[in-house]
Motif scaffolding. Sequence first.
Motif, PDB file in Angstrom:
ATOM      1  N   SER A 162      12.126  17.441 -20.129  1.00 22.39           N
ATOM      2  CA  SER A 162      12.884  16.785 -19.063  1.00 22.39           C
ATOM      3  C   SER A 162      12.876  17.727 -17.861  1.00 22.39           C
ATOM      4  O   SER A 162      12.638  18.928 -18.010  1.00 22.39           O
ATOM      5  CB  SER A 162      14.320  16.532 -19.527  1.00 22.39           C
ATOM      6  OG  SER A 162      14.896  17.750 -20.003  1.00 22.39           O
ATOM      7  N   SER A 163      13.166  17.169 -16.681  1.00 18.17           N
ATOM      8  CA  SER A 163      13.160  18.002 -15.466  1.00 18.17           C
ATOM      9  C   SER A 163      14.381  18.917 -15.439  1.00 18.17           C
ATOM     10  O   SER A 163      15.378  18.679 -16.142  1.00 18.17           O
ATOM     11  CB  SER A 163      13.182  17.092 -14.236  1.00 18.17           C
ATOM     12  OG  SER A 163      14.425  16.418 -14.187  1.00 18.17           O
ATOM     13  N   ALA A 164      14.333  19.918 -14.566  1.00 16.71           N
ATOM     14  CA  ALA A 164      15.491  20.822 -14.396  1.00 16.71           C
ATOM     15  C   ALA A 164      16.709  20.034 -13.928  1.00 16.71           C
ATOM     16  O   ALA A 164      17.842  20.316 -14.340  1.00 16.71           O
ATOM     17  CB  ALA A 164      15.135  21.910 -13.392  1.00 16.71           C
ATOM     18  N   GLU A 165      16.497  19.012 -13.080  1.00 15.64           N
ATOM     19  CA  GLU A 165      17.615  18.211 -12.569  1.00 15.64           C
ATOM     20  C   GLU A 165      18.304  17.480 -13.715  1.00 15.64           C
ATOM     21  O   GLU A 165      19.537  17.368 -13.734  1.00 15.64           O
ATOM     22  CB  GLU A 165      17.126  17.172 -11.535  1.00 15.64           C
ATOM     23  CG  GLU A 165      16.714  17.746 -10.197  1.00 15.64           C
ATOM     24  CD  GLU A 165      15.292  18.306 -10.202  1.00 15.64           C
ATOM     25  OE1 GLU A 165      14.621  18.280 -11.268  1.00 15.64           O
ATOM     26  OE2 GLU A 165      14.855  18.780  -9.136  1.00 15.64           O
ATOM     27  N   GLU A 220      18.418  27.209  -6.810  1.00 12.24           N
ATOM     28  CA  GLU A 220      19.447  27.970  -7.523  1.00 12.24           C
ATOM     29  C   GLU A 220      20.607  27.094  -8.023  1.00 12.24           C
ATOM     30  O   GLU A 220      21.081  27.256  -9.155  1.00 12.24           O
ATOM     31  CB  GLU A 220      19.959  29.099  -6.617  1.00 12.24           C
ATOM     32  CG  GLU A 220      20.826  30.129  -7.282  1.00 12.24           C
ATOM     33  CD  GLU A 220      20.181  30.857  -8.480  1.00 12.24           C
ATOM     34  OE1 GLU A 220      18.959  30.751  -8.703  1.00 12.24           O
ATOM     35  OE2 GLU A 220      20.942  31.537  -9.201  1.00 12.24           O
ATOM     36  N   GLU A 221      21.025  26.137  -7.216  1.00 12.95           N
ATOM     37  CA  GLU A 221      22.193  25.319  -7.594  1.00 12.95           C
ATOM     38  C   GLU A 221      21.870  24.502  -8.863  1.00 12.95           C
ATOM     39  O   GLU A 221      22.696  24.359  -9.758  1.00 12.95           O
ATOM     40  CB  GLU A 221      22.550  24.422  -6.392  1.00 12.95           C
ATOM     41  CG  GLU A 221      23.791  23.568  -6.547  1.00 12.95           C
ATOM     42  CD  GLU A 221      23.499  22.181  -7.120  1.00 12.95           C
ATOM     43  OE1 GLU A 221      24.351  21.700  -7.892  1.00 12.95           O
ATOM     44  OE2 GLU A 221      22.410  21.612  -6.815  1.00 12.95           O
ATOM     45  N   ALA A 252      21.332  23.987 -15.101  1.00 12.56           N
ATOM     46  CA  ALA A 252      20.328  23.740 -16.161  1.00 12.56           C
ATOM     47  C   ALA A 252      20.347  24.899 -17.157  1.00 12.56           C
ATOM     48  O   ALA A 252      20.223  24.708 -18.375  1.00 12.56           O
ATOM     49  CB  ALA A 252      18.942  23.584 -15.542  1.00 12.56           C
ATOM     50  N   ARG A 253      20.540  26.107 -16.636  1.00 18.14           N
ATOM     51  CA  ARG A 253      20.552  27.305 -17.482  1.00 18.14           C
ATOM     52  C   ARG A 253      21.669  27.232 -18.522  1.00 18.14           C
ATOM     53  O   ARG A 253      21.496  27.660 -19.670  1.00 18.14           O
ATOM     54  CB  ARG A 253      20.728  28.539 -16.588  1.00 18.14           C
ATOM     55  CG  ARG A 253      21.075  29.797 -17.323  1.00 18.14           C
ATOM     56  CD  ARG A 253      19.913  30.723 -17.321  1.00 18.14           C
ATOM     57  NE  ARG A 253      20.068  31.749 -18.325  1.00 18.14           N
ATOM     58  CZ  ARG A 253      19.542  32.947 -18.223  1.00 18.14           C
ATOM     59  NH1 ARG A 253      18.860  33.274 -17.167  1.00 18.14           N
ATOM     60  NH2 ARG A 253      19.673  33.814 -19.191  1.00 18.14           N
ATOM     61  N   ALA A 254      22.802  26.687 -18.113  1.00 19.01           N
ATOM     62  CA  ALA A 254      23.927  26.588 -19.060  1.00 19.01           C
ATOM     63  C   ALA A 254      23.512  25.751 -20.272  1.00 19.01           C
ATOM     64  O   ALA A 254      23.798  26.106 -21.421  1.00 19.01           O
ATOM     65  CB  ALA A 254      25.147  25.985 -18.365  1.00 19.01           C
ATOM     66  N   ALA A 255      22.801  24.641 -20.012  1.00 22.09           N
ATOM     67  CA  ALA A 255      22.368  23.761 -21.117  1.00 22.09           C
ATOM     68  C   ALA A 255      21.285  24.425 -21.969  1.00 22.09           C
ATOM     69  O   ALA A 255      21.290  24.302 -23.203  1.00 22.09           O
ATOM     70  CB  ALA A 255      21.861  22.432 -20.552  1.00 22.09           C
TER      71      ALA A 255
END
Length: 319
Positions: A117-120, A287-288, A293-296
């Motif tokens: 899936s995309s980063a978004e 970055e936002e 995404a990093r948290a997931a």
Amino acid sequence: MQDRDAELIEKVRSLKIERDAVILAHNYQLGEVQDIADFVGDSLELSQRAAETDAAVIVFCGVHFMAETASILCPEKVVLLPDVHAGCPMADMITAERLREKKREHPGALVICYVNSSAEVKAESDICCTSANAVAIVESLDAGEIIFVPDQYLGQYVSARTGRKLILWPGFCPTHARITADRVRELKQEYPRARLVVHPECRPEVIGLADEVLSTGGMCRYARRDDVADMIVGTEIGIIHRLRKENPGKRFIPVSEQAICPNMKSITLEKIVWTLEEMEPEVRVPEEIRVRARAAVDKMLRAGAGRRKKWRGWSYLSP
Ligand code: 13P
Ligand code: SF4
């Protein structure tokens, strides 16, 4: 080996040193690309390797969402994708906007997104999973409404394995959809002693016939077992190169020669040389979006470490 290939391999070797680069390749890559990689693996293993590497540059031989995941985990590194058009049609079957609509329909539901899936989309999700850990991730969550995106077949498989009802998204992999139950039945008759191993992106009727349902990394480990001699392989055919290389003397029978992911195959030795010479195309996530995404992704990677902790009122696995 052709002279041209030998020349390209030599160029890749010297450019890698010059750029302080590591080459990560997915199990579906062309054989010659797998052979020059520092590490070959499945989506989970590749994201773990990306997170661990000391190299300044990661050349990601895979598809866009995989390079994005590396960049999500290592924003200080340069992540290069040798063909910027190497996408994943399944990942493109969902957008962040459509996922937000789904979340509005199910307020309070937890969102698990397949790493394809995309980063978004990851940024809109609570936790990621890969084919290697999807069952464990769902099992680690307390009961409640769970939206699972975007792969309906992986979702159906996980739901059957865990007994959890999941709200599914109608996405699928066009490559794995080419693997049919009729062809599997023919091969099972032809090779009665062979084990049938399939990827969970396959259709449910194919999964229903399998001896084992595994990620591509899981298939490579399974093939090494002493009690496995012949294996019918229900996934993208690129993996056959690695299976045969690591297990000489064993027989690997692809279910379909048509199960080819054109995006995976678009990465070539030439493109790896160009990418290291030009230091592009680079994949970088704003970055936002990256932070969310990093948290997931982090929750998924911590889940792999295997200890329990409370998270947002749900229990999940954590270091
Ligand atoms: P794995 O994580 O099992 O390698 O699968 C990735 C993928 O894209 C399968 O189509
Ligand atoms: Fe995407 Fe399917 Fe290719 Fe995997 S094999 S990258 S899911 S299109």
